[in-house]
Design a protein around this motif. Structure first.
Motif, PDB file in Angstrom:
ATOM      1  N   TRP A  18       0.826  -1.210   0.000  1.00 55.52           N
ATOM      2  CA  TRP A  18       0.000   0.000   0.000  1.00 55.52           C
ATOM      3  C   TRP A  18       0.856   1.256   0.000  1.00 55.52           C
ATOM      4  O   TRP A  18       1.963   1.259   0.535  1.00 55.52           O
ATOM      5  CB  TRP A  18      -0.905   0.035   1.227  1.00 55.52           C
ATOM      6  N   ILE A  19       0.302   2.303  -0.563  1.00 55.99           N
ATOM      7  CA  ILE A  19       0.905   3.629  -0.504  1.00 55.99           C
ATOM      8  C   ILE A  19      -0.109   4.549   0.152  1.00 55.99           C
ATOM      9  O   ILE A  19      -1.279   4.592  -0.258  1.00 55.99           O
ATOM     10  CB  ILE A  19       1.274   4.143  -1.910  1.00 55.99           C
ATOM     11  N   GLY A  20       0.325   5.239   1.172  1.00 54.11           N
ATOM     12  CA  GLY A  20      -0.522   6.220   1.835  1.00 54.11           C
ATOM     13  C   GLY A  20      -0.119   7.617   1.401  1.00 54.11           C
ATOM     14  O   GLY A  20       1.040   7.866   1.074  1.00 54.11           O
ATOM     15  N   PHE A  21      -1.082   8.535   1.373  1.00 49.37           N
ATOM     16  CA  PHE A  21      -0.784   9.913   1.007  1.00 49.37           C
ATOM     17  C   PHE A  21      -1.882  10.826   1.520  1.00 49.37           C
ATOM     18  O   PHE A  21      -2.984  10.386   1.836  1.00 49.37           O
ATOM     19  CB  PHE A  21      -0.620  10.063  -0.516  1.00 49.37           C
ATOM     20  N   ILE A  22      -1.557  12.101   1.598  1.00 47.18           N
ATOM     21  CA  ILE A  22      -2.533  13.094   2.008  1.00 47.18           C
ATOM     22  C   ILE A  22      -2.845  13.958   0.797  1.00 47.18           C
ATOM     23  O   ILE A  22      -1.940  14.398   0.085  1.00 47.18           O
ATOM     24  CB  ILE A  22      -2.012  13.927   3.192  1.00 47.18           C
ATOM     25  N   ALA A  23      -4.134  14.149   0.556  1.00 45.01           N
ATOM     26  CA  ALA A  23      -4.601  14.996  -0.547  1.00 45.01           C
ATOM     27  C   ALA A  23      -5.987  15.514  -0.192  1.00 45.01           C
ATOM     28  O   ALA A  23      -6.803  14.778   0.378  1.00 45.01           O
ATOM     29  CB  ALA A  23      -4.660  14.207  -1.856  1.00 45.01           C
ATOM     30  N   GLY A  24      -6.228  16.761  -0.504  1.00 47.80           N
ATOM     31  CA  GLY A  24      -7.558  17.335  -0.269  1.00 47.80           C
ATOM     32  C   GLY A  24      -7.977  17.320   1.191  1.00 47.80           C
ATOM     33  O   GLY A  24      -9.169  17.206   1.475  1.00 47.80           O
ATOM     34  N   GLY A  25      -7.022  17.380   2.103  1.00 52.33           N
ATOM     35  CA  GLY A  25      -7.343  17.393   3.528  1.00 52.33           C
ATOM     36  C   GLY A  25      -7.745  16.042   4.089  1.00 52.33           C
ATOM     37  O   GLY A  25      -8.290  15.957   5.183  1.00 52.33           O
ATOM     38  N   VAL A  32      -7.937   1.479  -6.933  1.00 50.36           N
ATOM     39  CA  VAL A  32      -8.772   2.551  -6.413  1.00 50.36           C
ATOM     40  C   VAL A  32      -8.225   3.064  -5.083  1.00 50.36           C
ATOM     41  O   VAL A  32      -7.949   2.282  -4.175  1.00 50.36           O
ATOM     42  CB  VAL A  32     -10.227   2.046  -6.224  1.00 50.36           C
ATOM     43  N   ALA A  33      -8.079   4.387  -4.986  1.00 46.97           N
ATOM     44  CA  ALA A  33      -7.658   5.016  -3.734  1.00 46.97           C
ATOM     45  C   ALA A  33      -8.872   5.109  -2.816  1.00 46.97           C
ATOM     46  O   ALA A  33      -9.972   5.449  -3.259  1.00 46.97           O
ATOM     47  CB  ALA A  33      -7.088   6.405  -4.004  1.00 46.97           C
ATOM     48  N   THR A  34      -8.692   4.777  -1.543  1.00 49.52           N
ATOM     49  CA  THR A  34      -9.779   4.855  -0.571  1.00 49.52           C
ATOM     50  C   THR A  34      -9.378   5.772   0.585  1.00 49.52           C
ATOM     51  O   THR A  34      -8.210   5.850   0.957  1.00 49.52           O
ATOM     52  CB  THR A  34     -10.150   3.464  -0.011  1.00 49.52           C
ATOM     53  N   THR A  35     -10.378   6.438   1.145  1.00 47.89           N
ATOM     54  CA  THR A  35     -10.147   7.341   2.264  1.00 47.89           C
ATOM     55  C   THR A  35      -9.918   6.537   3.534  1.00 47.89           C
ATOM     56  O   THR A  35     -10.683   5.626   3.848  1.00 47.89           O
ATOM     57  CB  THR A  35     -11.362   8.274   2.469  1.00 47.89           C
ATOM     58  N   VAL A  36      -8.881   6.896   4.282  1.00 50.20           N
ATOM     59  CA  VAL A  36      -8.595   6.283   5.574  1.00 50.20           C
ATOM     60  C   VAL A  36      -9.087   7.197   6.689  1.00 50.20           C
ATOM     61  O   VAL A  36      -9.709   6.761   7.640  1.00 50.20           O
ATOM     62  CB  VAL A  36      -7.083   5.993   5.731  1.00 50.20           C
ATOM     63  N   ALA A  37      -8.810   8.517   6.561  1.00 53.62           N
ATOM     64  CA  ALA A  37      -9.238   9.499   7.560  1.00 53.62           C
ATOM     65  C   ALA A  37      -9.748  10.746   6.839  1.00 53.62           C
ATOM     66  O   ALA A  37      -9.135  11.193   5.865  1.00 53.62           O
ATOM     67  CB  ALA A  37      -8.096   9.863   8.492  1.00 53.62           C
ATOM     68  N   ASP A  38     -10.838  11.298   7.329  1.00 52.78           N
ATOM     69  CA  ASP A  38     -11.470  12.447   6.681  1.00 52.78           C
ATOM     70  C   ASP A  38     -10.762  13.771   6.917  1.00 52.78           C
ATOM     71  O   ASP A  38     -10.992  14.726   6.185  1.00 52.78           O
ATOM     72  CB  ASP A  38     -12.923  12.578   7.132  1.00 52.78           C
ATOM     73  N   THR A  39      -9.952  13.877   7.943  1.00 53.62           N
ATOM     74  CA  THR A  39      -9.244  15.125   8.227  1.00 53.62           C
ATOM     75  C   THR A  39      -7.780  14.820   8.480  1.00 53.62           C
ATOM     76  O   THR A  39      -7.441  14.172   9.462  1.00 53.62           O
ATOM     77  CB  THR A  39      -9.839  15.821   9.475  1.00 53.62           C
ATOM     78  N   ALA A  40      -6.927  15.262   7.571  1.00 51.68           N
ATOM     79  CA  ALA A  40      -5.491  15.027   7.709  1.00 51.68           C
ATOM     80  C   ALA A  40      -4.727  16.109   6.977  1.00 51.68           C
ATOM     81  O   ALA A  40      -5.223  16.712   6.026  1.00 51.68           O
ATOM     82  CB  ALA A  40      -5.118  13.656   7.152  1.00 51.68           C
ATOM     83  N   GLN A  41      -3.525  16.356   7.436  1.00 51.58           N
ATOM     84  CA  GLN A  41      -2.630  17.302   6.771  1.00 51.58           C
ATOM     85  C   GLN A  41      -1.200  16.922   7.092  1.00 51.58           C
ATOM     86  O   GLN A  41      -0.956  16.090   7.958  1.00 51.58           O
ATOM     87  CB  GLN A  41      -2.927  18.728   7.215  1.00 51.58           C
ATOM     88  N   GLY A  42      -0.269  17.517   6.374  1.00 50.63           N
ATOM     89  CA  GLY A  42       1.138  17.254   6.656  1.00 50.63           C
ATOM     90  C   GLY A  42       1.605  15.927   6.112  1.00 50.63           C
ATOM     91  O   GLY A  42       1.615  15.701   4.918  1.00 50.63           O
ATOM     92  N   VAL A  43       1.952  15.025   7.016  1.00 47.44           N
ATOM     93  CA  VAL A  43       2.568  13.762   6.634  1.00 47.44           C
ATOM     94  C   VAL A  43       1.928  12.616   7.418  1.00 47.44           C
ATOM     95  O   VAL A  43       1.364  12.832   8.491  1.00 47.44           O
ATOM     96  CB  VAL A  43       4.101  13.823   6.889  1.00 47.44           C
ATOM     97  N   ALA A  44       2.025  11.420   6.872  1.00 43.37           N
ATOM     98  CA  ALA A  44       1.539  10.216   7.558  1.00 43.37           C
ATOM     99  C   ALA A  44       2.613   9.146   7.449  1.00 43.37           C
ATOM    100  O   ALA A  44       3.384   9.129   6.488  1.00 43.37           O
ATOM    101  CB  ALA A  44       0.243   9.724   6.922  1.00 43.37           C
ATOM    102  N   VAL A  45       2.676   8.268   8.439  1.00 46.68           N
ATOM    103  CA  VAL A  45       3.617   7.141   8.393  1.00 46.68           C
ATOM    104  C   VAL A  45       2.896   5.856   8.777  1.00 46.68           C
ATOM    105  O   VAL A  45       2.035   5.852   9.645  1.00 46.68           O
ATOM    106  CB  VAL A  45       4.854   7.333   9.314  1.00 46.68           C
ATOM    107  N   TRP A  46       3.256   4.776   8.090  1.00 47.64           N
ATOM    108  CA  TRP A  46       2.731   3.454   8.403  1.00 47.64           C
ATOM    109  C   TRP A  46       3.595   2.852   9.504  1.00 47.64           C
ATOM    110  O   TRP A  46       4.812   2.972   9.487  1.00 47.64           O
ATOM    111  CB  TRP A  46       2.826   2.536   7.193  1.00 47.64           C
ATOM    112  N   LEU A  47       2.944   2.163  10.417  1.00 49.68           N
ATOM    113  CA  LEU A  47       3.665   1.448  11.471  1.00 49.68           C
ATOM    114  C   LEU A  47       3.530  -0.050  11.205  1.00 49.68           C
ATOM    115  O   LEU A  47       2.574  -0.493  10.560  1.00 49.68           O
ATOM    116  CB  LEU A  47       3.095   1.823  12.836  1.00 49.68           C
TER     117      LEU A  47
END
Length: 166
Positions: free
Chosen positions: A54-61, A72-87
């Motif tokens: 998987w590839i995670g990314f932030i776009a459109g908040g 198909v890209a799916t939403t994980v969280a409705d409000t996000a900004q900056g950067v995300a990291v997978w654990l």
């Protein structure tokens, strides 16, 4: 930019279809050309899951995920900004709309606040620690200048500690 765990490909933010637009591109180690990843318009700062699927990314908040092989890209969280990291425990850490550090299952679901910075500061750059040991992150003033602190959110105890002030 981020690299697959096995080093066979990398993902980066590049030009999109329209002028000034961005999207993700995937470049396999054994290929000359990179391929645009559909459904990633506006993406910034990609992250790769520990299994490389998987590839995670932030776009459109929002925080999104898309299969590394495309799809198909799916939403994980409705409000996000900056950067995300997978654990490596199946969760993802990210900054919410108030610059707090949050954590949630990478497939989506309920999130929890891990760290709330003081007014005028934000949880900034992050890195996942191996073996579920937690998240290393900065706590910064507006532009991380003049002060920035290094913190850790421990994976097992949930305790958040200051490691290096200023």
């Amino acid at each position: 930019m981020n690299v697959a765990p096995d080093g066979s490909w990398l993902v980066y933010t590049g030009p999109g279809d329209a002028p000034g637009e961005t999207q993700l591109w995937v470049k396999a180690r054994d290929r000359l050309e990179a391929t645009p990843l559909a459904g990633t318009t506006g993406a910034q700062i990609p992250s790769v899951s520990p299994d490389g699927k998987w590839i995670g990314f932030i776009a459109g908040g929002r925080l999104w995920r898309v299969p590394a092989i495309g799809g198909v890209a799916t939403t994980v969280a409705d409000t996000a900004q900056g950067v995300a990291v997978w654990l490596d425990d199946g969760t993802v850490a990210y900054q919410d709309g108030e610059w707090r550090l949050r954590r949630m299952p990478a497939a989506g679901g309920n999130s929890e606040v891990v760290f709330t910075p003081e007014a005028g500061r934000f949880a900034g750059a992050m890195a996942a620690l191996p073996d579920g040991r937690g998240i290393l992150f900065t706590n910064c003033s507006a532009s991380c200048v003049p002060t920035s602190e290094l913190w850790v959110a421990e994976g097992r105890s949930g305790e958040v500690k200051l490691l290096l002030p200023d």
